[in-house]
Every structure is written in structure tokens, then in C-alpha cells.
Design an enzyme around this catalytic site. Structure first.
Site, PDB file in Angstrom:
ATOM      1  N   ARG A  27      53.582  39.767  45.799  1.00 15.61           N
ATOM      2  CA  ARG A  27      53.973  38.775  44.773  1.00 15.61           C
ATOM      3  C   ARG A  27      54.214  37.386  45.372  1.00 15.61           C
ATOM      4  O   ARG A  27      54.418  36.416  44.661  1.00 15.61           O
ATOM      5  CB  ARG A  27      55.237  39.233  44.062  1.00 15.61           C
ATOM      6  CG  ARG A  27      55.143  40.588  43.376  1.00 15.61           C
ATOM      7  CD  ARG A  27      56.474  41.004  42.799  1.00 15.61           C
ATOM      8  NE  ARG A  27      56.911  40.077  41.791  1.00 15.61           N
ATOM      9  CZ  ARG A  27      56.562  40.158  40.507  1.00 15.61           C
ATOM     10  NH1 ARG A  27      55.754  41.120  40.119  1.00 15.61           N
ATOM     11  NH2 ARG A  27      56.987  39.277  39.635  1.00 15.61           N
ATOM     12  N   ASN A  99      63.457  34.607  40.848  1.00 15.75           N
ATOM     13  CA  ASN A  99      62.012  34.526  40.621  1.00 15.75           C
ATOM     14  C   ASN A  99      61.835  33.763  39.317  1.00 15.75           C
ATOM     15  O   ASN A  99      62.295  34.195  38.269  1.00 15.75           O
ATOM     16  CB  ASN A  99      61.405  35.933  40.502  1.00 15.75           C
ATOM     17  CG  ASN A  99      59.927  35.852  40.106  1.00 15.75           C
ATOM     18  OD1 ASN A  99      59.278  34.837  40.334  1.00 15.75           O
ATOM     19  ND2 ASN A  99      59.413  36.909  39.478  1.00 15.75           N
ATOM     20  N   GLU A 484      32.687  37.098  38.663  1.00 10.22           N
ATOM     21  CA  GLU A 484      33.684  37.941  39.329  1.00 10.22           C
ATOM     22  C   GLU A 484      33.346  38.106  40.809  1.00 10.22           C
ATOM     23  O   GLU A 484      34.223  38.048  41.669  1.00 10.22           O
ATOM     24  CB  GLU A 484      33.782  39.297  38.628  1.00 10.22           C
ATOM     25  CG  GLU A 484      34.727  40.295  39.269  1.00 10.22           C
ATOM     26  CD  GLU A 484      36.189  39.823  39.343  1.00 10.22           C
ATOM     27  OE1 GLU A 484      36.529  38.790  38.730  1.00 10.22           O
ATOM     28  OE2 GLU A 484      36.972  40.470  40.055  1.00 10.22           O
ATOM     29  N   LYS A 488      35.932  36.991  43.753  1.00  9.11           N
ATOM     30  CA  LYS A 488      36.353  37.909  44.818  1.00  9.11           C
ATOM     31  C   LYS A 488      36.067  37.298  46.187  1.00  9.11           C
ATOM     32  O   LYS A 488      36.911  37.281  47.068  1.00  9.11           O
ATOM     33  CB  LYS A 488      35.610  39.253  44.685  1.00  9.11           C
ATOM     34  CG  LYS A 488      36.046  40.101  43.530  1.00  9.11           C
ATOM     35  CD  LYS A 488      37.370  40.778  43.737  1.00  9.11           C
ATOM     36  CE  LYS A 488      38.581  40.207  43.109  1.00  9.11           C
ATOM     37  NZ  LYS A 488      38.684  39.763  41.779  1.00  9.11           N
ATOM     38  N   GLU A 491      38.308  34.168  46.973  1.00  9.66           N
ATOM     39  CA  GLU A 491      39.771  34.306  47.067  1.00  9.66           C
ATOM     40  C   GLU A 491      40.215  35.121  48.279  1.00  9.66           C
ATOM     41  O   GLU A 491      41.373  35.048  48.663  1.00  9.66           O
ATOM     42  CB  GLU A 491      40.360  34.893  45.792  1.00  9.66           C
ATOM     43  CG  GLU A 491      40.038  36.328  45.521  1.00  9.66           C
ATOM     44  CD  GLU A 491      40.817  36.851  44.306  1.00  9.66           C
ATOM     45  OE1 GLU A 491      41.960  36.435  44.085  1.00  9.66           O
ATOM     46  OE2 GLU A 491      40.254  37.677  43.581  1.00  9.66           O
ATOM     47  N   HIS A 507      19.800  23.155  36.178  1.00 14.08           N
ATOM     48  CA  HIS A 507      20.570  22.028  35.621  1.00 14.08           C
ATOM     49  C   HIS A 507      21.591  21.496  36.617  1.00 14.08           C
ATOM     50  O   HIS A 507      22.653  21.022  36.241  1.00 14.08           O
ATOM     51  CB  HIS A 507      21.247  22.488  34.323  1.00 14.08           C
ATOM     52  CG  HIS A 507      20.274  23.007  33.319  1.00 14.08           C
ATOM     53  ND1 HIS A 507      19.468  22.201  32.550  1.00 14.08           N
ATOM     54  CD2 HIS A 507      19.901  24.290  33.027  1.00 14.08           C
ATOM     55  CE1 HIS A 507      18.677  22.950  31.794  1.00 14.08           C
ATOM     56  NE2 HIS A 507      18.915  24.212  32.064  1.00 14.08           N
ATOM     57  N   LYS A 606      50.041  38.043  43.717  1.00  9.40           N
ATOM     58  CA  LYS A 606      49.441  39.013  42.797  1.00  9.40           C
ATOM     59  C   LYS A 606      49.738  38.673  41.351  1.00  9.40           C
ATOM     60  O   LYS A 606      48.893  38.857  40.489  1.00  9.40           O
ATOM     61  CB  LYS A 606      49.973  40.412  43.108  1.00  9.40           C
ATOM     62  CG  LYS A 606      49.367  41.515  42.255  1.00  9.40           C
ATOM     63  CD  LYS A 606      47.863  41.648  42.473  1.00  9.40           C
ATOM     64  CE  LYS A 606      47.252  42.734  41.652  1.00  9.40           C
ATOM     65  NZ  LYS A 606      45.783  42.767  41.758  1.00  9.40           N
TER      66      LYS A 606
END
Ligand code: AGP
Length: 611
Positions: A27, A99, A484, A488, A491, A507, A606
Site C-alpha cells: 500500500r 492513512n 493493458e 503492465k 509500471e 495518425h 496497490k
């Protein structure tokens, strides 16, 4: 999107807190810290991951059966030692972990400075603990009442735990907009941002609701109330996940484990939804069946990979059920003054169920009277609790920051939704419908077959690892898969990658293509395949390194692509589920070869529980 953990009971708090922080590091991991009380307050904190904190605490007295811990994703104040949580009050007798974001902290801080307070950090959190102490002393209140009073002055989101050096028999917890779970043991309490650090100690949990505050006591009693002071009797839920589900299971990284778990999570997401008579049962849909029948359109709000799975849903629902679908970035939707009403169905897709922008977009949809439906993974998460109805994807805890099994779980649920709506709206004839249902129900074997291509994918990763840019192309329902694949790769390997509709090359993006420029084409469509191939020829003619995901048995593809990965034949509609798998593995192995931290990539966390 920080991780918070607290403990009070008969155990030594430090090991419980450290293990919990290690499980919550996904996190946020800019810095970490622990506060403990044996006879007096002790605080250890350090920039970097929990491993750095352990080095600091190594030679320290970490005794104490009450403590709080925090792993941070920086919002206010740079990720450094002084801004690491826990933060202390002016006297140093109160400690807090937090948090969320206190949006009016500057005003509060200025007022406290005028009263002579001094601050050691740049954080909003430190302001809050100073405010709590001021109120406690001025108004001679208990810590619980002081926290309650302080929170009435706060604008923003929070999940907090407050500890008092002078009262080691209680902890105060409260939440608004950020998750907080109470684990209830035998005369001990475990407090955490999610259930993963709790499950090995107890399965009895209370998910604190927004605007609630609680006091937990060493004698095993606890009280929950609203911030306004209205007592509340919470429902104690029983966790179903097992502790070992959270371990790596022999894999080197959570991400690798979670990629391979798809050999059963996809089947799990399908299980129980396709009935013997071939009809589809989707949990929670019956609750909004009437509204779905008269709905004008479906709006999908989400972020990141969940937004991409929403795009796949758009292709599926529009093509199969002929129902209008719009997919919106939640962060844009919430601010662009959208036009919607009670005839709209708003679907929020979120693995964590805590993404701030998605929560806010959902809140807006509810204000317009739209019917809301959630597709989440974390049971009891805020989005799951906010929507009128919903369906869990049941893929188990996803710890790796890069979402993998959650994506395919989301796509499976959206596939089931598209089939269910198509059946209800009679937009498919019986044989078309049955062919699609049968092929979806049996997709598990094809998943295993694709995952077995790992070694070939490693070879391609060995070429990709030295590149700094990449283009992912796809058409039709495979265009979102190109997006996607690019997400992946970028990141976790930090290679700049973009996904584009294959026809869009002309284009603009084709200007990027030069010798050996990597282009990954998701060429697994049956329809439009000739057009995808001609797009590939265009980049090949300019020297691109071409990598193709292609349907099994298409021998001619070997003459078109420099490298191919074969995907078993399933209908175009289910190709996203299979085609994304090699792209997940490609990103994973490329990142490994580049020495990146796959489970905790830089700058990311996350669950993005702040704007
Ligand atoms: C996916 O790999 C990313 N980590 C990120 O885009 C993620 O999908 C996004 O933050 C949304 O998270 P959610 O599904 O928990 O709402």
C-alpha cells in the site's frame, strides 16, 4: 494509500506490527515507523521500506504489548525520516498513525503555531495529533472524546489509530474514506488497513464504517460509535481467506504467483455462475434486475487496469447485448459535471474497493439517483459497501502492485454480465449463445496452455529488456488488451510503453518507429485480422522488431512477426482473457531482467486511496 497497523493485548506488539507492515507494504513503502509503549513512548521510524526500519530498531528496546505502525505513500511532505509516521503530540505523550489526507491542515497548523506549538514534520498527520492533545488538555476530555472532537474540525479522509503513553490499556481508532479493519482476538485487538495482517491471528473482524470511531481495550471489550457520538453495534464478520493464501507459495514474487493463480482464479470467478440450463446467475444482479431492464445505458467508472477491464466490458456488452455502454476514468467523471439520472446503471470496478476517485465517482452517481453496481475483489471494501448491489470477483488477495488476476477476474464477471443481458434482451440466437457459454465455461484448459509459454516469453523479455520504448497494438476487443500490456510493462519495468488501436499508427505513433523499435501486436482476433496484419506490415517496413500474439496454427504468421506467441482458439469475445496472460508474463520477466522491484514498483502503491 498507506498501511496502518495497531496491536493491544498479551503479545509483544513489535513482531506483530512489523509482520503486519510487511504485509501492508504494497500500500506504500516510502517510509515506515513504529511507536510502542512499555513504560514510556518509544518511536522508531525510517525512510524506505520496512527492512530499513528493522535496521534502525535492531539495537533498540522494542518491548511493549501495545503499539502502532505505519508504512507510507507520501502525500504531504517528502518521503524522509521526519515525515515518517507515527507522529507525536507537542508533549510527546500521544502518538498517531494515519492513512488519508487532512485537507484543512494548513489552517489548523497555523492556529496551533499561534498557540506555541512546534512541528517536526511537514505532514498533515502531525497537525492532527497536536490538535487532539490541545483539545484533550483544554477541555479536560478523555482521549476518545478529544479524538471525536478533533475529527469534527477535520476536512478530508482518514483512518487513524491514536495511542496514549499514560493509558496503555486502550487504543482509539476512527475512519472516514480510508479503510480500517478491527480484528477481535481473545483479550487482544489487531487493527489494520485490510484483513491480510489479521487473518493469521483471528477470523473475527469488524469493518469500521465511514464516520465511525472506536475504543478498544486490553480487557477485550470495545465500543463503536459515530463521530457524532451515537453508539453503534457493529456486525462481526468471519474472514474466509486463509493465511497461507497471502504467502508467495514458492514463487519468487507475489506478481508471478498471482499470474499463475489465474489457472484457477478464472475458473473460480466463473464457478456457480453458469447453471446447468446454460443460464447465467450473477450475484447481486437480481437486486437490480428491474432497473437493468429499463436502463438507458451502463456507465463504467474505474481507474487504471480496472478502467481497461471496463473497456473490454464495453465491447462485450454492446456487441452481445446491444446495450449502450460508456467507460469513464473515475477521476474525470467526478469533476466533469456528467449528465445522468435514475435510468442509468453505474458500474464501479475496483480490485481494492478503496480507490478514492472511483469512490467519489460512485458517490456522484448515487447523488444523481443512478443505480450502482460494484465489481470488487476485497470483501467488505468501501465500494462494495457503497453500491446498491454487486458481484465479487473472488480471485483472493492480490498483493502485487501490478494487477493481474484481478483483471481477468473482472473481465470474466463482465463477460457473464454481457451474456446474461444478451439472454434477457434476446439479442443472441440460441446456438450463438450456447457456443459462447460453452467456450467460456471451458476456457480453463486454454489458460493453462498459455501460461506454459513462460520460457518462450522469457526469451522475448531478454530482447525487450534493453529497450526504452515499446508500442502495443490491437483492434476491436483486443485494443484494451494492448493498453493493458503497455500499462503492465511501463509500471513494473519502467520502459515507456503505449497501447494504441492498430489503425491509429498512421495518425502519429508510426513516426516513432525506426529500426528495432519493439512493436507488440495482439493479433488474436478472428475478425479484422487482415487489417491488423497490414498495420504490422507498415511498422515492419520501417524496421520495427515485431512480436505477435497470434491464434494457434496460423503458420503464415511466422513470416510476418520476428517472434510469435500462440494463443489457443476461442471466440474473439474471450480472447482478452487469454491474450493478456503472455503480456503479464512479458512485463514480469522484462522487469526482473532490468532489476526492478516487481511487487513494489517505484512511486506506486496497490491501492490509491487519495486523489
Ligand atoms: C494496475 O496494474 C495498477 N496497479 C493500477 O492501475 C490499478 O489498477 C488502479 O489503481 C485501480 O485500482 P483498483 O482496481 O483497486 O481500483
Amino acid at each position: 494509500m498507506c498501511g496502518i497497523i495497531g496491536y493491544i493485548g498479551k503479545r509483544e506488539a513489535f513482531p506483530v506490527i512489523i509482520k503486519g507492515l510487511q504485509m501492508l507494504e504494497y500500500r506504500g513503502y516510502d517510509s515506515a515507523g513504529v511507536a510502542l509503549v512499555a513504560d514510556k513512548m518509544k518511536v522508531f521510524k525510517k525512510k524506505g521500506k520496512v527492512a530499513e526500519l528493522l535496521k534502525v530498531a535492531d539495537n533498540e528496546d522494542t518491548k511493549g504489548t501495545i503499539g502502532i505502525g505505519h508504512t507510507r505513500w507520501a502525500t504531504h511532505g517528502a518521503p524522509d525520516d521526519k515525515n515518517a509516521h507515527p507522529h507525536l503530540s507537542e508533549s510527546g505523550k500521544l502518538a498517531i498513525i494515519h492513512n488519508g489526507i487532512i485537507e484543512n491542515y494548513v489552517v489548523l497548523k497555523q492556529a496551533l503555531i499561534k498557540e506555541g506549538h512546534t512541528f517536526k514534520s511537514d505532514t498533515d498527520t502531525e497537525v492532527l495529533i497536536h490538535l487532539i492533545e490541545t483539545i484533550k488538555e483544554k477541555d479536560n476530555l478523555s482521549l476518545l472524546e478529544a479524538v471525536r472532537s478533533a475529527l469534527t474540525q477535520v476536512i478530508g479522509a482518514y483512518a487513524i489509530v491514536v495511542m496514549d503513553e499514560k493509558d496503555t490499556d486502550t487504543l482509539i481508532v476512527a475512519r472516514r474514506g480510508s479503510p480500517l479493519v478491527l480484528g477481535i482476538g481473545e483479550q487482544e485487538f489487531f487493527i489494520a488497513s485490510d484483513a491480510s495482517p489479521i487473518v493469521e491471528y483471528t477470523k473475527s473482524v469488524v469493518y469500521l464504517e465511514d464516520n465511525q470511531i472506536a475504543i478498544v481495550r486490553r480487557d477485550g471489550t470495545y465500543d463503536v460509535s459515530s463521530i457524532a457520538g451515537v453508539p453503534y453495534t457493529p456486525f462481526v464478520e468471519k474472514l474466509t481467506m486463509e493465511a497461507e493464501m497471502l504467502e508467495k507459495g514458492g514463487y519468487e514474487h507475489y506478481m508471478q504467483k498471482e499470474i499463475f493463480e489465474q489457472s484457477h482464479t478464472i475458473a473460480d470467478a466463473l464457478r456457480g455462475h453458469i447453471l446447468p440450463d446454460r443460464s447465467i446467475h450473477l450475484r447481486g444482479l437480481e437486486e437490480i434486475a428491474e432497473q437493468m431492464k429499463i436502463a438507458r445505458r451502463i456507465i463504467i467508472v474505474a481507474c487504471g487496469t480496472s478502467w481497461i477491464s471496463g473497456l473490454v466490458g464495453e465491447y462485450l456488452i454492446e456487441s452481445l447485448a446491444r446495450m449502450p455502454v460508456e467507460v469513464e476514468y473515475a477521476s474525470e467523471f467526478r469533476y466533469r459535471k456528467p449528465i445522468l439520472n435514475k435510468h442509468d446503471i453505474v458500474i464501479a470496478i475496483s480490485q481494492s474497493g478503496e480507490t478514492a476517485d472511483t469512490l467519489a465517482a460512485l458517490q456522484l452517481a448515487k447523488e444523481f439517483g443512478a443505480v450502482t453496481y460494484g465489481i470488487c475483489n476485497v470483501v467488505g471494501s468501501s465500494i462494495a459497501r457503497m453500491t446498491d448491489s454487486g458481484s465479487y470477483i473472488h480471485v483472493g488477495p492480490e498483493i502485487g502492485v501490478a494487477s493481474t488476476k484481478a483483471f481477468t477476474g473482472q473481465v470474466v464477471v463482465l463477460s457473464l454480465l454481457a451474456l446474461l443481458l444478451a439472454k434477457e434482451r434476446e439479442t443472441l440466437n440460441e446456438s450463438e449463445y450456447n457456443k459462447l457459454v460453452d467456450s467460456l465455461e471451458n476456457i480453463g484448459d486454454s489458460v493453462d496452455k498459455v501460461l506454459k509459454e513462460e520460457n518462450k516469453i522469457k526469451e522475448i523479455a531478454n530482447i525487450l529488456k534493453d529497450k526504452e520504448n515499446a508500442l502495443f497494438l490491437g483492434r476491436g476487443i483486443l485494443f484494451p488488451v494492448a493498453l493493458e500490456g503497455a500499462l503492465k510493462l511501463k509500471e513494473i519495468s519502467y520502459i515507456h510503453a503505449e497501447g494504441y488501436p492498430a489503425a491509429e499508427m498512421k495518425h502519429g505513433p508510426i513516426a516513432l518507429v525506426e529500426k528495432d523499435f519493439p512493436v507488440i501486436a495482439v493479433a488474436t482476433n478472428e475478425s479484422l485480422i487482415e487489417k491488423v496484419i497490414s498495420n504490422v506490415q507498415e511498422v515492419k517496413a520501417r524496421g520495427a522488431l515485431t512480436i505477435g500474439l497470434v491464434r494457434e496454427g496460423q503458420e503464415d504468421m511466422k513470416n510476418i512477426f520476428d517472434h510469435i506467441i500462440e494463443i489457443p482458439n476461442v471466440p474473439d469475445e474471450w480472447m482478452p482473457i487469454l491474450s493478456v496472460l503472455p503480456l503479464q508474463l512479458l512485463a514480469y520477466h522484462t522487469a526482473i531482467l532490468r532489476g526492478a522491484d516487481v511487487d513494489k514498483p517505484r512511486n506506486l502503491a496497490k491501492s490509491v486511496t487519495v486523489e
